[in-house]
Design a protein around this motif. Structure first.
Motif, PDB file in Angstrom:
ATOM      1  N   VAL A 131       0.833  -1.211   0.000  1.00 30.49           N
ATOM      2  CA  VAL A 131       0.000   0.000   0.000  1.00 30.49           C
ATOM      3  C   VAL A 131       0.865   1.256   0.000  1.00 30.49           C
ATOM      4  O   VAL A 131       0.624   2.183  -0.783  1.00 30.49           O
ATOM      5  CB  VAL A 131      -0.991   0.002   1.186  1.00 30.49           C
ATOM      6  CG1 VAL A 131      -1.733   1.335   1.260  1.00 30.49           C
ATOM      7  CG2 VAL A 131      -1.987  -1.141   1.050  1.00 30.49           C
ATOM      8  N   SER A 132       1.882   1.297   0.836  1.00 26.27           N
ATOM      9  CA  SER A 132       2.718   2.501   0.881  1.00 26.27           C
ATOM     10  C   SER A 132       3.521   2.661  -0.410  1.00 26.27           C
ATOM     11  O   SER A 132       3.732   3.779  -0.885  1.00 26.27           O
ATOM     12  CB  SER A 132       3.634   2.509   2.102  1.00 26.27           C
ATOM     13  OG  SER A 132       4.524   1.426   2.063  1.00 26.27           O
ATOM     14  N   SER A 133       3.929   1.550  -1.022  1.00 28.43           N
ATOM     15  CA  SER A 133       4.673   1.654  -2.277  1.00 28.43           C
ATOM     16  C   SER A 133       3.791   2.167  -3.405  1.00 28.43           C
ATOM     17  O   SER A 133       4.212   3.032  -4.182  1.00 28.43           O
ATOM     18  CB  SER A 133       5.281   0.299  -2.648  1.00 28.43           C
ATOM     19  OG  SER A 133       6.370   0.023  -1.799  1.00 28.43           O
ATOM     20  N   TRP A 134       2.552   1.650  -3.510  1.00 26.27           N
ATOM     21  CA  TRP A 134       1.642   2.161  -4.536  1.00 26.27           C
ATOM     22  C   TRP A 134       1.266   3.614  -4.250  1.00 26.27           C
ATOM     23  O   TRP A 134       1.164   4.436  -5.157  1.00 26.27           O
ATOM     24  CB  TRP A 134       0.384   1.305  -4.654  1.00 26.27           C
ATOM     25  CG  TRP A 134       0.562   0.165  -5.596  1.00 26.27           C
ATOM     26  CD1 TRP A 134       0.616  -1.175  -5.283  1.00 26.27           C
ATOM     27  CD2 TRP A 134       0.721   0.241  -7.011  1.00 26.27           C
ATOM     28  NE1 TRP A 134       0.797  -1.918  -6.424  1.00 26.27           N
ATOM     29  CE2 TRP A 134       0.861  -1.083  -7.493  1.00 26.27           C
ATOM     30  CE3 TRP A 134       0.754   1.291  -7.922  1.00 26.27           C
ATOM     31  CZ2 TRP A 134       1.035  -1.370  -8.846  1.00 26.27           C
ATOM     32  CZ3 TRP A 134       0.936   1.006  -9.271  1.00 26.27           C
ATOM     33  CH2 TRP A 134       1.068  -0.313  -9.716  1.00 26.27           C
ATOM     34  N   THR A 135       1.067   3.938  -2.975  1.00 22.27           N
ATOM     35  CA  THR A 135       0.756   5.322  -2.615  1.00 22.27           C
ATOM     36  C   THR A 135       1.901   6.237  -3.032  1.00 22.27           C
ATOM     37  O   THR A 135       1.682   7.299  -3.633  1.00 22.27           O
ATOM     38  CB  THR A 135       0.499   5.452  -1.103  1.00 22.27           C
ATOM     39  OG1 THR A 135      -0.583   4.594  -0.745  1.00 22.27           O
ATOM     40  CG2 THR A 135       0.178   6.886  -0.716  1.00 22.27           C
ATOM     41  N   ALA A 136       3.136   5.818  -2.730  1.00 22.31           N
ATOM     42  CA  ALA A 136       4.308   6.618  -3.086  1.00 22.31           C
ATOM     43  C   ALA A 136       4.395   6.809  -4.595  1.00 22.31           C
ATOM     44  O   ALA A 136       4.605   7.923  -5.085  1.00 22.31           O
ATOM     45  CB  ALA A 136       5.577   5.938  -2.563  1.00 22.31           C
ATOM     46  N   GLY A 137       4.232   5.724  -5.353  1.00 20.10           N
ATOM     47  CA  GLY A 137       4.343   5.809  -6.803  1.00 20.10           C
ATOM     48  C   GLY A 137       3.261   6.667  -7.434  1.00 20.10           C
ATOM     49  O   GLY A 137       3.546   7.537  -8.272  1.00 20.10           O
ATOM     50  N   CYS A 138       2.017   6.436  -7.029  1.00 24.44           N
ATOM     51  CA  CYS A 138       0.902   7.206  -7.612  1.00 24.44           C
ATOM     52  C   CYS A 138       0.965   8.670  -7.193  1.00 24.44           C
ATOM     53  O   CYS A 138       0.722   9.569  -8.012  1.00 24.44           O
ATOM     54  CB  CYS A 138      -0.431   6.587  -7.213  1.00 24.44           C
ATOM     55  SG  CYS A 138      -0.736   4.954  -7.945  1.00 24.44           S
ATOM     56  N   ALA A 139       1.290   8.923  -5.937  1.00 19.88           N
ATOM     57  CA  ALA A 139       1.393  10.308  -5.469  1.00 19.88           C
ATOM     58  C   ALA A 139       2.521  11.032  -6.188  1.00 19.88           C
ATOM     59  O   ALA A 139       2.390  12.219  -6.539  1.00 19.88           O
ATOM     60  CB  ALA A 139       1.604  10.349  -3.960  1.00 19.88           C
TER      61      ALA A 139
END
Length: 200
Positions: A131-139
């Motif tokens: 979740v944090s990796s996808w959040t980081a990438g999308c953000a």
């Protein structure tokens, strides 16, 4: 020169995945109808499909469990607020949300090469969790858009009874609908109105 705006190939892919994620997991209206977000196993399937690299269908898919999909769905609501703020002309609020997501995820850059692609920049979360990796990438993808000359290219569909989001990659920046379906609905309604009221 192409007829589309390209942020860069990786950012384009990440933004497209962000749009798909927001549109599939947030309730509202879509193409003239009420849209209920999926739940349970259907949510897991929807998130998996939204985050699949469609340009490379031969690549294996990650499988997202209930905890990950619930976390990604929660983040998608915050991503939606970024599109809505830009659509309303409030880039400051959009940037504030993106900065919060970047800070919370602990986004950090890393050059990566995988699946036969050249080296490119990825942003990963600081805890290594999905979740944090996808959040980081999308953000980060949203930050690239907001911090560039095309900050106004994020939007919410202007068709009646549709609130799906989009990114406008058209050369002239005139996209106003999430899909050709909604664009056609609006054109057909305008045509009917002209036929019924020719004096207008």
């Amino acid at each position: 020169m192409t007829g589309q705006v390209d942020f860069n190939s990786h950012t384009d892919a990440v933004i497209a995945m962000t749009v798909r994620l927001v549109n599939v997991v947030t309730p509202g209206t879509a193409r003239g109808r009420t849209y209920e977000a999926p739940g349970g196993e259907a949510l897991s399937v929807a998130v998996t499909e939204a985050l699949t690299h469609r340009a490379r269908p031969e690549l294996p898919r990650d499988v997202y469990g209930p905890t990950d999909t619930a976390g990604l769905a929660a983040v998608a609501h915050r991503f939606r607020s970024v599109f809505a703020a830009v659509d309303a002309g409030d880039v400051d609020s959009a940037a504030t949300v993106v900065n919060e997501l970047l800070a919370e995820s602990g986004a950090h850059p890393q050059l990566s090469r995988h699946d036969g692609e050249p080296w490119h920049l990825h942003y990963h979360g600081d805890d290594g969790r999905l979740v944090s990796s996808w959040t980081a990438g999308c953000a980060t993808g949203l930050a690239v858009v907001l911090g560039g000359e095309h900050a106004d290219r994020l939007g919410v569909c202007k068709a009646p009874a549709c609130d799906r989001v989009y990114v406008d990659t058209s050369r002239n920046g005139t996209r106003r609908f999430c899909s050709t379906t909604c664009q056609s609905r609006v054109k057909a309604a305008a045509y009917r109105e002209r036929r019924l009221n020719p004096s207008r």
